[in-house]
Every structure is written in C-alpha cells, then in structure tokens.
Write a protein that holds these residues in place. Structure first.
Motif, PDB file in Angstrom:
ATOM      1  N   GLN A  62       0.816  -1.212   0.000  1.00 45.72           N
ATOM      2  CA  GLN A  62       0.000   0.000   0.000  1.00 45.72           C
ATOM      3  C   GLN A  62       0.852   1.264   0.000  1.00 45.72           C
ATOM      4  O   GLN A  62       0.566   2.211  -0.750  1.00 45.72           O
ATOM      5  CB  GLN A  62      -0.938  -0.005   1.212  1.00 45.72           C
ATOM      6  CG  GLN A  62      -2.017   1.049   1.148  1.00 45.72           C
ATOM      7  CD  GLN A  62      -2.789   1.137   2.457  1.00 45.72           C
ATOM      8  OE1 GLN A  62      -2.195   1.077   3.532  1.00 45.72           O
ATOM      9  NE2 GLN A  62      -4.094   1.265   2.365  1.00 45.72           N
TER      10      GLN A  62
ATOM     11  N   LEU B   3       0.900   7.693  -5.923  1.00 37.39           N
ATOM     12  CA  LEU B   3      -0.311   8.439  -6.279  1.00 37.39           C
ATOM     13  C   LEU B   3      -0.312   9.844  -5.670  1.00 37.39           C
ATOM     14  O   LEU B   3      -1.037  10.735  -6.128  1.00 37.39           O
ATOM     15  CB  LEU B   3      -1.567   7.657  -5.844  1.00 37.39           C
ATOM     16  CG  LEU B   3      -2.904   8.100  -6.446  1.00 37.39           C
ATOM     17  CD1 LEU B   3      -2.863   8.099  -7.969  1.00 37.39           C
ATOM     18  CD2 LEU B   3      -4.038   7.202  -5.963  1.00 37.39           C
TER      19      LEU B   3
ATOM     20  N   PHE C 219     -14.555   6.668 -17.474  1.00 32.47           N
ATOM     21  CA  PHE C 219     -15.958   6.486 -17.113  1.00 32.47           C
ATOM     22  C   PHE C 219     -16.892   7.235 -18.066  1.00 32.47           C
ATOM     23  O   PHE C 219     -18.020   6.784 -18.306  1.00 32.47           O
ATOM     24  CB  PHE C 219     -16.188   6.869 -15.644  1.00 32.47           C
ATOM     25  CG  PHE C 219     -15.655   5.836 -14.686  1.00 32.47           C
ATOM     26  CD1 PHE C 219     -16.311   4.619 -14.533  1.00 32.47           C
ATOM     27  CD2 PHE C 219     -14.501   6.053 -13.961  1.00 32.47           C
ATOM     28  CE1 PHE C 219     -15.826   3.648 -13.665  1.00 32.47           C
ATOM     29  CE2 PHE C 219     -14.002   5.089 -13.088  1.00 32.47           C
ATOM     30  CZ  PHE C 219     -14.669   3.888 -12.947  1.00 32.47           C
TER      31      PHE C 219
ATOM     32  N   LEU D  93     -19.118   4.844  -9.413  1.00 30.53           N
ATOM     33  CA  LEU D  93     -17.743   4.342  -9.482  1.00 30.53           C
ATOM     34  C   LEU D  93     -16.769   5.477  -9.782  1.00 30.53           C
ATOM     35  O   LEU D  93     -15.699   5.571  -9.176  1.00 30.53           O
ATOM     36  CB  LEU D  93     -17.623   3.255 -10.555  1.00 30.53           C
ATOM     37  CG  LEU D  93     -18.239   1.889 -10.239  1.00 30.53           C
ATOM     38  CD1 LEU D  93     -18.196   0.989 -11.474  1.00 30.53           C
ATOM     39  CD2 LEU D  93     -17.507   1.223  -9.086  1.00 30.53           C
TER      40      LEU D  93
ATOM     41  N   ALA E  41     -16.303   7.606  -6.679  1.00 27.07           N
ATOM     42  CA  ALA E  41     -15.505   6.912  -5.669  1.00 27.07           C
ATOM     43  C   ALA E  41     -14.030   6.908  -6.048  1.00 27.07           C
ATOM     44  O   ALA E  41     -13.148   7.201  -5.225  1.00 27.07           O
ATOM     45  CB  ALA E  41     -16.017   5.482  -5.494  1.00 27.07           C
ATOM     46  N   ALA E  42     -13.745   6.615  -7.320  1.00 20.33           N
ATOM     47  CA  ALA E  42     -12.358   6.543  -7.785  1.00 20.33           C
ATOM     48  C   ALA E  42     -11.696   7.926  -7.718  1.00 20.33           C
ATOM     49  O   ALA E  42     -10.557   8.066  -7.256  1.00 20.33           O
ATOM     50  CB  ALA E  42     -12.313   5.994  -9.211  1.00 20.33           C
TER      51      ALA E  42
ATOM     52  N   THR F 169     -10.980   9.039  -4.156  1.00 17.10           N
ATOM     53  CA  THR F 169      -9.793   8.370  -3.621  1.00 17.10           C
ATOM     54  C   THR F 169      -8.518   9.084  -4.046  1.00 17.10           C
ATOM     55  O   THR F 169      -7.627   9.335  -3.217  1.00 17.10           O
ATOM     56  CB  THR F 169      -9.746   6.913  -4.120  1.00 17.10           C
ATOM     57  OG1 THR F 169     -10.983   6.292  -3.823  1.00 17.10           O
ATOM     58  CG2 THR F 169      -8.617   6.154  -3.473  1.00 17.10           C
TER      59      THR F 169
ATOM     60  N   THR G 101     -11.563   0.459  -9.267  1.00 15.35           N
ATOM     61  CA  THR G 101     -12.107   1.289  -8.195  1.00 15.35           C
ATOM     62  C   THR G 101     -11.846   0.656  -6.826  1.00 15.35           C
ATOM     63  O   THR G 101     -11.501   1.352  -5.868  1.00 15.35           O
ATOM     64  CB  THR G 101     -13.617   1.501  -8.411  1.00 15.35           C
ATOM     65  OG1 THR G 101     -13.820   1.979  -9.745  1.00 15.35           O
ATOM     66  CG2 THR G 101     -14.178   2.516  -7.439  1.00 15.35           C
TER      67      THR G 101
ATOM     68  N   TRP H  31      -9.371  -1.326  -6.097  1.00 15.21           N
ATOM     69  CA  TRP H  31      -7.918  -1.180  -5.892  1.00 15.21           C
ATOM     70  C   TRP H  31      -7.605   0.224  -5.348  1.00 15.21           C
ATOM     71  O   TRP H  31      -6.851   0.379  -4.388  1.00 15.21           O
ATOM     72  CB  TRP H  31      -7.214  -1.428  -7.232  1.00 15.21           C
ATOM     73  CG  TRP H  31      -5.722  -1.498  -7.216  1.00 15.21           C
ATOM     74  CD1 TRP H  31      -4.966  -2.523  -6.730  1.00 15.21           C
ATOM     75  CD2 TRP H  31      -4.804  -0.521  -7.737  1.00 15.21           C
ATOM     76  NE1 TRP H  31      -3.627  -2.241  -6.927  1.00 15.21           N
ATOM     77  CE2 TRP H  31      -3.494  -1.029  -7.533  1.00 15.21           C
ATOM     78  CE3 TRP H  31      -4.948   0.718  -8.366  1.00 15.21           C
ATOM     79  CZ2 TRP H  31      -2.346  -0.340  -7.929  1.00 15.21           C
ATOM     80  CZ3 TRP H  31      -3.803   1.403  -8.764  1.00 15.21           C
ATOM     81  CH2 TRP H  31      -2.530   0.880  -8.537  1.00 15.21           C
ATOM     82  N   LEU H  32      -8.243   1.245  -5.949  1.00 19.70           N
ATOM     83  CA  LEU H  32      -8.005   2.622  -5.500  1.00 19.70           C
ATOM     84  C   LEU H  32      -8.573   2.855  -4.100  1.00 19.70           C
ATOM     85  O   LEU H  32      -7.911   3.443  -3.232  1.00 19.70           O
ATOM     86  CB  LEU H  32      -8.622   3.618  -6.488  1.00 19.70           C
ATOM     87  CG  LEU H  32      -7.873   3.806  -7.816  1.00 19.70           C
ATOM     88  CD1 LEU H  32      -8.707   4.626  -8.782  1.00 19.70           C
ATOM     89  CD2 LEU H  32      -6.518   4.483  -7.585  1.00 19.70           C
ATOM     90  N   LEU H  33      -9.826   2.389  -3.879  1.00 15.08           N
ATOM     91  CA  LEU H  33     -10.455   2.595  -2.568  1.00 15.08           C
ATOM     92  C   LEU H  33      -9.651   1.936  -1.457  1.00 15.08           C
ATOM     93  O   LEU H  33      -9.592   2.450  -0.329  1.00 15.08           O
ATOM     94  CB  LEU H  33     -11.890   2.048  -2.569  1.00 15.08           C
ATOM     95  CG  LEU H  33     -12.957   2.930  -3.210  1.00 15.08           C
ATOM     96  CD1 LEU H  33     -14.288   2.191  -3.288  1.00 15.08           C
ATOM     97  CD2 LEU H  33     -13.121   4.237  -2.439  1.00 15.08           C
ATOM     98  N   ALA H  34      -9.005   0.808  -1.769  1.00 13.29           N
ATOM     99  CA  ALA H  34      -8.222   0.090  -0.767  1.00 13.29           C
ATOM    100  C   ALA H  34      -7.007   0.895  -0.315  1.00 13.29           C
ATOM    101  O   ALA H  34      -6.424   0.600   0.731  1.00 13.29           O
ATOM    102  CB  ALA H  34      -7.798  -1.272  -1.317  1.00 13.29           C
TER     103      ALA H  34
END
Lengths: 132, 137
Positions: free
Chosen positions: A58, A65, A82, A117, A120-121, A124, B51, B53-56
C-alpha cells in the motif's frame, strides 16, 4: 397556398437546426471519439505505471499516487474512462433492449453505477493527493 | 372461394444463416467488430476492480494487500491477462476505427490488413506487459 417547407412538416428553424425528432445531432458520436483519443495516451501511461505495482504494498502505491503528476494523470484517466464507458454502455443497451420501460431502467441503473464508481475513484485520488 | 387457405409456411429467420448449419461464413471483419464490443463491456466490468484497488488505498495496509493478493491469485491472474488483452485490443481496434473515421483505409484489403495488425499488436503487447510485470516483481 402551401409552400415547400409546409409540405415537409418541418419549419425553417427546425430545418436549419437539422436535429429531427431525436433532438440531438452528432454530440454522442463526437464525444465518444474525443474521449477515445484522450484514452490512447492515458491508458498507455496507466499500463506502464501498473506494471511496476505488480504485488506492491500500500505504501508504495500511495506514495506514487501522491505525486502531482500521478494524481493528475489518474484523475484524467478516471474521467475519460468512465465518460467513454457511459457512452459505450448506452449504445449497447439501446441496441439490445427494445422495451421502452426496461431500456430506460437499464440506462439509468448503468449510468448511475458508472457515476458512482467514477465519484468513488476520483475521491480516492483527491484524498490521497491532498490529504494524508 | 370456400377452400381454406393453405397453412402459411413460417418465414425463415436469420439463424438459418449461421454456422454450423447455415450458409453464412465467419469473416474477420464481423468477428473483430463483435470482439470490439465484447472487450469494451469486459473493460467496463474491469473498472470495478480498478475502483476497488483505488479505494483500498484509503483503508488499512491489509485491505490493500487483500486486493493485491486477489490480483496475484490464479483466478486474478487469468482475469488480469484477459483484461490486458481486452485493453490492448480495444485500444488498437479503436485506433483502427479512428483511422476509418478520417476516411482512410476503407478498402477491403486495408480493412483486413488493419485487422491483422490489431490482432498482432494486442497479442504482442499483452505478452510484453506480463513479461515486464514479472520482471519487476
């Protein structure tokens, strides 16, 4: 006496707009092309980046990122992906689902899921890039 | 006039055209067109994993490790190789479509030539990607 345009049941303004009963022209088609052109460099960038994250932990991905260049490219990738997906899924549903009620429901569900989606993406990426 | 009309023979529907019983022969043009749509839908499903993978990244390190473990599992690897191929095919064939949109390469020999180029492009890049992914690991 009826003129030519009266016989065609289309007024001069309607004829000038050229949109017909669908009320829209080539916007969908054009948006699909524009998003596809954007996705050529973006997906190549993503594959090239993702190769390095095969089995990574992670912290490694998080640090990557957080970098502005990664966050900007990832945000653009998410938006273009998207958007392109929503346009494509719409065409697929319209091609195969012909009952009006089922078609409308499928379109709303599919697009709703895609927007969810995407949000959410994107959230993040912003959270990682701006926050901790 | 009193005679009953002869029973109407049902009109043939399109399946009579298709293999194995029909007279229709598969060709690359339609196959790649179908594959373009199929890979597009598959990639759409793949955005669920992207998504996740990113949220994790926002969860615990173990949450992210769970996603990475799934990707590295046998099922995950099959899916990932499939999605890699789908991505490169959809990318290559998408560029083929963009070339057509400019009015170029629309002759039959060029349509087939482009089709073979896309097939080779997607296979070569899929293999190269996974060779690279395992070299970095």
């Amino acid at each position: 006496m009826a003129s030519q345009s009266d016989k065609r049941l289309v007024g001069p303004l309607g004829r000038a707009r050229g949109l017909g009963s669908a009320k829209q022209g080539l916007h969908h088609w054009w948006a699909q092309r524009v998003s596809s052109v954007a996705l050529v460099p973006l997906t190549l960038w993503f594959v090239f980046s993702a190769i390095h994250f095969h089995g990574a932990d992670q912290a490694t991905v998080h640090d990557w990122l957080r970098r502005p260049a990664s966050a900007i490219m990832m945000s653009l990738l998410i938006v273009a992906t998207f958007y392109h997906l929503a346009l494509g899924v719409q065409v697929v549903i319209e091609d195969y689902v012909h009952r009006e009620g089922v078609k409308l429901t499928s379109l709303l569900l599919a697009k709703g899921l895609i927007v969810l989606l995407a949000a959410a993406a994107l959230f993040t990426v912003l959270r990682v890039a701006v926050g901790g | 006039m009193a005679e009953a009309a002869p029973p109407r023979r049902p009109r043939p529907l399109s399946p009579f055209l298709f293999p194995p019983t029909g007279t229709y022969r598969w060709q690359m043009t339609s196959s790649l067109s179908i594959l373009h749509r199929a890979t597009g839908v598959a990639l759409g499903v793949g955005t669920l994993l992207l998504t996740w993978w990113l949220l994790a990244l926002l969860g615990e390190p173990s949450d992210f490790a769970a996603v990475q473990d799934f990707i590295g599992s046998p099922i995950g690897l099959v899916l990932m190789v499939g999605w890699t191929f789908a991505l490169f095919f959809h990318l290559g064939n998408g560029i083929r479509h963009l070339v057509w949109d400019t009015g170029h390469a629309l002759t039959l020999p060029n349509v087939y030539r482009g089709g073979w180029m896309v097939i080779i492009f997607s296979i070569v890049l899929t293999v190269a990607t996974w060779v690279a992914a395992f070299s970095f690991a």
